[in-house]
Design an enzyme around this catalytic site. Sequence first.
Site, short mmCIF file in Angstrom:
data_model
loop_
_atom_site.label_atom_id
_atom_site.label_comp_id
_atom_site.label_asym_id
_atom_site.label_seq_id
_atom_site.Cartn_x
_atom_site.Cartn_y
_atom_site.Cartn_z
N ASN A 108 0.85 -1.19 0.00
CA ASN A 108 0.00 0.00 0.00
C ASN A 108 0.89 1.24 0.00
O ASN A 108 2.04 1.18 0.44
CB ASN A 108 -0.87 -0.01 1.28
CG ASN A 108 -1.79 1.19 1.36
OD1 ASN A 108 -2.40 1.59 0.36
ND2 ASN A 108 -1.90 1.79 2.54
N HIS A 110 0.85 5.21 1.46
CA HIS A 110 0.13 6.03 2.43
C HIS A 110 0.79 7.42 2.47
O HIS A 110 2.02 7.51 2.51
CB HIS A 110 0.18 5.36 3.81
CG HIS A 110 -0.59 6.11 4.84
ND1 HIS A 110 -1.97 6.08 4.91
CD2 HIS A 110 -0.17 6.95 5.81
CE1 HIS A 110 -2.37 6.87 5.89
NE2 HIS A 110 -1.29 7.41 6.45
N VAL A 145 -4.47 -1.21 10.30
CA VAL A 145 -4.66 -0.09 9.37
C VAL A 145 -3.32 0.65 9.26
O VAL A 145 -2.88 1.31 10.20
CB VAL A 145 -5.77 0.86 9.87
CG1 VAL A 145 -5.88 2.08 8.95
CG2 VAL A 145 -7.10 0.12 9.92
C1 GRF Z 1 -2.84 8.87 -2.18
O1 GRF Z 1 -2.47 9.99 -1.41
C2 GRF Z 1 -2.52 7.60 -1.46
O2 GRF Z 1 -1.35 7.68 -0.68
C3 GRF Z 1 -3.72 7.43 -0.55
O3 GRF Z 1 -4.80 7.86 -1.34
C4 GRF Z 1 -4.34 8.78 -2.33
C5 GRF Z 1 -4.75 8.21 -3.65
O4 GRF Z 1 -4.46 9.08 -4.70
N1 GRF Z 1 -3.80 6.09 -0.05
P1 GRF Z 1 -4.60 8.56 -6.19
O5 GRF Z 1 -5.99 7.95 -6.33
O6 GRF Z 1 -3.52 7.55 -6.44
O7 GRF Z 1 -4.45 9.79 -7.04
#
Ligand code: GRF
Length: 223
Positions: A108, A110, A145
């Site tokens: 993931n 974040h 999470v």
């Molecule tokens: C990003 O900031 C990611 O880190 C978070 O949600 C956002 C998604 O942005 N989990 P995108 O849809 O990739 O533009």
Amino acid sequence: MSDINIFKLAVLASGNGSNLQALIDASKSSSYPAEISLVVSDNKNAYALKRAEEAQIKTVTYDFKDKSNYNNLASELKKQSIDLICCAGFMRIIPDYFVKGFIGKIVNIHPSLLPSFPGLNAQKQALDSGVRISGCTVHFVDEGVDTGSIIMQASVPILPDDNLDTLTQKILRFEHKIYPMAVRLIAENKVYLEDRKTNYKLDIESIPEGFLFPDMQVRLDEK
Ligand code: GRF
């Protein structure tokens, strides 16, 4: 072109999909060791799905309020011989039983320097807290999470005149750099999870420019 040895990704995205786009763009290079075989969304209106269609990537949308769809997803991942699941703005907490089946095979991104500011609104949490440095983290997914073992991080300064929008955009720029880098290292088996900890098989020459160095931001900005 598809190759039987290529490392196959499924990207899970709920919204805009700019991280998906960064992975699509990276995988266009013939030297990139992974390709996206499937984009999965829980939102049929996600712009991420348009990006996938544009790139001629198979898409599938599930209503995950119906938990049996996690079984359908698992079958689809198996059918497509997916090697790694990349969550990229996937706005759902994936149930433990699904995660347990894919430990070491789900990552993931974040928008904070974990373990600070997990969960929703990470950029706002950082601004509200008054920290002067935030950033982004690529990590393996575990049952918590945003608690899984960290793979790669990039830092971003928070300046006095930053607001939610400027900070979000600054962090996203670095997300788009480190996510493809981290996925590359996993595809090359230079990064893997063992006993729930990230392991690195990197010699100093093969460490991507910027990685592990405190001046990462300067180095990336120069590019
Ligand atoms: C990003 O900031 C990611 O880190 C978070 O949600 C956002 C998604 O942005 N989990 P995108 O849809 O990739 O533009």
